[in-house]
Scaffold this motif. Structure first.
Motif, mmCIF file in Angstrom:
data_model
loop_
_atom_site.group_PDB
_atom_site.id
_atom_site.type_symbol
_atom_site.label_atom_id
_atom_site.label_comp_id
_atom_site.label_asym_id
_atom_site.label_seq_id
_atom_site.Cartn_x
_atom_site.Cartn_y
_atom_site.Cartn_z
ATOM 1 N N GLU A 1 0.843 -1.199 0.000
ATOM 2 C CA GLU A 1 0.000 0.000 0.000
ATOM 3 C C GLU A 1 0.877 1.247 0.000
ATOM 4 O OE1 GLU A 1 -2.882 -0.208 3.134
ATOM 5 O OE2 GLU A 1 -3.873 -1.965 2.286
ATOM 6 N N SER A 2 1.118 1.826 1.168
ATOM 7 C CA SER A 2 1.937 3.036 1.260
ATOM 8 C C SER A 2 2.849 2.953 2.468
ATOM 9 C CB SER A 2 1.041 4.275 1.387
ATOM 10 O OG SER A 2 1.811 5.408 1.736
ATOM 11 N N ALA A 3 4.099 3.394 2.274
ATOM 12 C CA ALA A 3 5.069 3.382 3.372
ATOM 13 C C ALA A 3 4.721 4.398 4.452
ATOM 14 C CB ALA A 3 6.466 3.665 2.828
ATOM 15 N N GLU A 4 3.749 5.256 4.169
ATOM 16 C CA GLU A 4 3.314 6.252 5.162
ATOM 17 C C GLU A 4 2.902 5.574 6.466
ATOM 18 O OE1 GLU A 4 3.391 9.466 5.020
ATOM 19 O OE2 GLU A 4 3.650 9.961 2.906
ATOM 20 N N LEU A 5 2.333 4.373 6.364
ATOM 21 C CA LEU A 5 1.874 3.673 7.567
ATOM 22 C C LEU A 5 3.058 3.291 8.454
ATOM 23 C CD1 LEU A 5 -0.637 2.540 9.009
ATOM 24 C CD2 LEU A 5 -0.252 0.389 7.787
ATOM 25 N N SER A 6 4.143 2.835 7.852
ATOM 26 C CA SER A 6 5.325 2.477 8.633
ATOM 27 C C SER A 6 5.955 3.710 9.264
ATOM 28 C CB SER A 6 6.349 1.765 7.741
ATOM 29 O OG SER A 6 5.821 0.541 7.282
ATOM 30 N N LEU A 7 5.994 4.804 8.514
ATOM 31 C CA LEU A 7 6.526 6.045 9.068
ATOM 32 C C LEU A 7 5.648 6.529 10.222
ATOM 33 C CD1 LEU A 7 8.567 8.345 8.941
ATOM 34 C CD2 LEU A 7 7.089 9.478 7.274
ATOM 35 N N LYS A 8 4.352 6.378 10.064
ATOM 36 C CA LYS A 8 3.412 6.770 11.123
ATOM 37 C C LYS A 8 3.684 5.966 12.394
ATOM 38 C CE LYS A 8 -1.590 7.356 11.836
ATOM 39 N NZ LYS A 8 -2.937 7.047 11.264
ATOM 40 N N LEU A 9 4.035 4.686 12.230
ATOM 41 C CA LEU A 9 4.364 3.851 13.386
ATOM 42 C C LEU A 9 5.591 4.392 14.108
ATOM 43 C CD1 LEU A 9 3.835 0.847 14.731
ATOM 44 C CD2 LEU A 9 6.010 0.402 13.593
ATOM 45 N N LEU A 10 6.635 4.723 13.352
ATOM 46 C CA LEU A 10 7.872 5.206 13.963
ATOM 47 C C LEU A 10 7.689 6.557 14.635
ATOM 48 C CD1 LEU A 10 10.494 4.213 11.228
ATOM 49 C CD2 LEU A 10 9.871 2.970 13.303
ATOM 50 N N ARG A 11 6.678 7.311 14.213
ATOM 51 C CA ARG A 11 6.439 8.649 14.772
ATOM 52 C C ARG A 11 5.360 8.646 15.855
ATOM 53 N NH1 ARG A 11 4.752 12.522 10.270
ATOM 54 N NH2 ARG A 11 5.553 14.144 11.652
ATOM 55 N N ALA A 12 4.771 7.472 16.127
ATOM 56 C CA ALA A 12 3.646 7.389 17.074
ATOM 57 C C ALA A 12 4.053 7.893 18.458
ATOM 58 C CB ALA A 12 3.133 5.965 17.158
ATOM 59 N N LYS A 13 3.180 8.678 19.057
ATOM 60 C CA LYS A 13 3.453 9.258 20.379
ATOM 61 C C LYS A 13 2.761 8.515 21.512
ATOM 62 C CE LYS A 13 5.907 12.472 18.493
ATOM 63 N NZ LYS A 13 7.379 12.323 18.525
ATOM 64 N N SER A 14 1.698 7.774 21.190
ATOM 65 C CA SER A 14 0.999 7.049 22.254
ATOM 66 C C SER A 14 1.048 5.545 21.988
ATOM 67 C CB SER A 14 -0.473 7.493 22.333
ATOM 68 O OG SER A 14 -1.235 6.933 21.270
ATOM 69 N N SER A 15 1.016 4.777 23.058
ATOM 70 C CA SER A 15 1.059 3.322 22.928
ATOM 71 C C SER A 15 -0.182 2.786 22.227
ATOM 72 C CB SER A 15 1.192 2.672 24.307
ATOM 73 O OG SER A 15 2.414 3.034 24.915
ATOM 74 N N ALA A 16 -1.323 3.445 22.467
ATOM 75 C CA ALA A 16 -2.581 3.002 21.845
ATOM 76 C C ALA A 16 -2.510 3.166 20.332
ATOM 77 C CB ALA A 16 -3.753 3.792 22.412
ATOM 78 N N ASP A 17 -2.034 4.323 19.876
ATOM 79 C CA ASP A 17 -1.900 4.540 18.436
ATOM 80 C C ASP A 17 -0.887 3.569 17.839
ATOM 81 O OD1 ASP A 17 -3.714 6.598 18.522
ATOM 82 O OD2 ASP A 17 -2.218 8.204 18.527
ATOM 83 N N ALA A 18 0.227 3.396 18.540
ATOM 84 C CA ALA A 18 1.274 2.499 18.050
ATOM 85 C C ALA A 18 0.767 1.070 17.927
ATOM 86 C CB ALA A 18 2.479 2.559 18.983
ATOM 87 N N ALA A 19 -0.007 0.619 18.915
ATOM 88 C CA ALA A 19 -0.530 -0.745 18.891
ATOM 89 C C ALA A 19 -1.478 -0.953 17.717
ATOM 90 C CB ALA A 19 -1.241 -1.059 20.205
ATOM 91 N N ALA A 20 -2.303 0.059 17.433
ATOM 92 C CA ALA A 20 -3.250 -0.040 16.322
ATOM 93 C C ALA A 20 -2.512 -0.117 14.978
ATOM 94 C CB ALA A 20 -4.204 1.156 16.332
ATOM 95 N N ILE A 21 -1.475 0.687 14.829
ATOM 96 C CA ILE A 21 -0.703 0.681 13.578
ATOM 97 C C ILE A 21 0.076 -0.626 13.450
ATOM 98 C CG2 ILE A 21 1.081 1.853 12.236
ATOM 99 C CD1 ILE A 21 0.374 4.408 13.866
#
Length: 535
Positions: free
Chosen positions: A266-286
């Motif tokens: 799909e898009s590498a944006e999702l992986s970058l979003k994971l590396l930039r995640a600030k909360s554990s909840a967001d990180a877990a979802a990604i």
């Protein structure tokens, strides 16, 4: 020091400086070309509160380099930041035309690339015409001339001669050297740049860069940082992937494929979003999304590989297959065919415009880049390296393309190429008690393993088989209990073992090629081995 570990170090010619490298022995970043110009331009941007756009790439090296550059610039005091990753399916590799529109519309003053840009002359020229400056940080091959950028920080520049060990840096490694330079210029607080080494480790291993010289130091300390990473995204991803120890294997086969899955499908944006995640909840979802994408990737690549194998014998010296497969996994499929048939391979898929796009993988003395030059009249475009390349051609030219590639292979008169795929033991072992937990703990000091620092293999000489049994749901895994000269029992495991391994003559001795490892079950650690081959 364990005697077996000492023998291994002597065989490899390694000393204390490799086993315990010093961080302060890193090459000063100012040795890289144009890096002082780049630091001066960033200082100007900070002072004038200019907007900077980071432009990356869609593979693991590019995504980790993008996240690292953002962290470095924010630590330096940059407030106005934009980030853009190319789309594998729209932009392809490198700086794209869409970058010009994005930079113009966002009123960007400075573009900083990571892992790309060294050959994007026209894009840099167009940015210059808009009075937008460019700093290129990259590690790919350069031409004699360079883009008209403020700085081109690339150890592969033709005019850059020393130090040679910098030439093996990944894109994320070059980005880290820039961060070091910002630290030396007092823009990043002393020591804070070390927290970026988790990204350096992952990108360097996943881009298959040599793990010697500069990369040995970066990798050694990268392991330590990743073990206590502050990045919530990596913490959640490793939890989801079941990573227990930070090794080259866990990075290459658990972390890397999950980060790569988004850019492939799909898009590498999702992986970058994971590396930039600030909360554990967001990180877990990604991390969960990436896990699902990786499962899809594995399924589609397995089905494609099985389809190709079912087509029958591959008679030509170079395998060339086409079908209706996702273009993001073509390189992986080609790699699987190399493993299966011990032959170079091209795998192509048909695009909407009727053309074929493909990836090739090779080994030994067959250079894919040179092969594509030989077949140049049959293709629309293509290129790459000796072991990996991409190509695009009209589907009506598939047969003649195959003929030219195989004609080139035959013209080289290559013999015994499978020797390049063979694995060889570094030491012979007769007393299996030498494979102790102490030895394996010391062996881990050589992590991370990779090109130039391969994980060592050993030969268990003339062992007796005590027991052989099938394991797993489909009974296709093998457990061998063996004993050596000292009569000590030892367990070897082979996953998806060849059928002939299940029927070894237990009345005779055998020599086994193994990779020792630590098994931990319910808090109990034991030494065992992965069975690689039966010699």
């Amino acid at each position: 020091m364990n005697k077996l570990f000492v023998q291994l170090l002597e065989k490899r010619g390694l000393g204390e400086d490799f086993v315990n490298p010093k961080y302060e022995d890193l090459t000063p970043p100012e040795k890289l070309p144009d890096i002082k110009k780049a630091v001066a331009r960033v200082k100007k941007a900070i002072k004038s509160n200019e907007k900077i756009l980071i432009y990356g790439d869609y593979d693991v090296d590019g995504v980790t380099a993008t996240a690292l550059m953002e962290d470095a610039l924010r630590l330096s005091g940059v407030k106005n930041l934009e980030i853009m990753l190319p789309d594998r399916f729209i932009d392809g590799y490198g700086m794209s035309e869409r970058l010009i529109d994005r930079a113009k519309n966002a009123k960007v003053n400075l573009v900083i690339t990571v892992d790309c840009g060294s050959r994007n002359f026209e894009i840099v020229k167009k940015l210059n015409s808009l009075k937008i400056d460019t700093i290129i940080t990259d590690h790919h091959e350069c031409e004699d001339e360079l883009p008209d950028a403020i700085a081109v920080i690339n150890p592969k520049r033709k005019d850059f001669k020393e130090p040679k060990k910098l030439k093996d840096l990944a894109g994320v490694g070059v980005a880290f050297k820039f961060a070091e330079a910002l630290k030396n210029a007092k823009l990043i607080p002393e020591g804070q740049e070390k927290w970026l080494l988790d990204l350096v480790l992952i990108g360097t291993i996943c881009d298959s860069m040599p793990l010697t010289g500069e990369n040995r130091i970066l990798g050694f300390y990268g392991v330590k940082v990743l073990e206590k990473t502050r990045r919530k995204g990596l913490i959640e991803l490793m939890t989801k992937a079941g990573v227990k120890n930070i090794t080259s294997e866990s990075i290459g086969f658990q972390i890397g494929p999950r980060l790569n899955a988004a850019g492939r499908l799909e898009s590498a944006e999702l992986s970058l979003k994971l590396l930039r995640a600030k909360s554990s909840a967001d990180a877990a979802a990604i991390a969960e999304e990436l896990e699902k994408l990786n499962q899809i990737r594995r399924k589609t690549q397995r089905e494609a590989t099985e389809e190709i194998i079912s087509r029958g014998e591959k008679e030509t010296p170079v395998i060339i297959e086409s079908g209706n497969w996702h273009e993001g996994i073509l390189g992986i499929i080609a790699g699987r065919l190399v493993e299966q048939y011990k032959k170079p391979a091209f795998v192509l898929t048909e695009l909407e415009d009727g053309t074929l796009k493909g990836s090739g993988r090779s080994f030994g003395d067959f250079d894919l880049a040179e092969a594509l030059k030989f077949a140049n009249e049959t293709i629309i475009g293509g290129g790459g390296h000796a072991a990996a390349a991409g190509v695009k051609l009209d589907k009506t030219n598939l047969a003649v393309f195959s003929e030219k590639i195989n004609e080139y292979y035959r013209s080289l008169n290559l013999y015994d190429q499978e020797k390049h795929l063979l694995k060889h033991p570094e030491l012979d072992i007769e007393n299996l008690s030498d494979l102790s937990l102490d030895f394996l703990d010391e062996l881990s000091l050589l992590e991370p393993f990779g090109i130039g620092n391969e994980e060592p293999l050993f030969c268990l000489k003339n062992v007796d088989i005590l027991e052989s049994c099938r394991m797993g749901k489909d009974k296709n895994h093998l457990r061998l209990d063996v004993k050596g000269k000292d009569k000590k029992p030892f367990k070897c495991v082979a996953f998806f073992a060849p059928e002939k391994w299940f029927n070894l003559d237990q009345e005779t001795t055998h020599s086994l090629l193994i990779r020792p490892e630590i098994n931990e079950f319910r808090g109990v650690r034991s030494a065992e081995a992965r069975l690689i081959d039966i010699l």
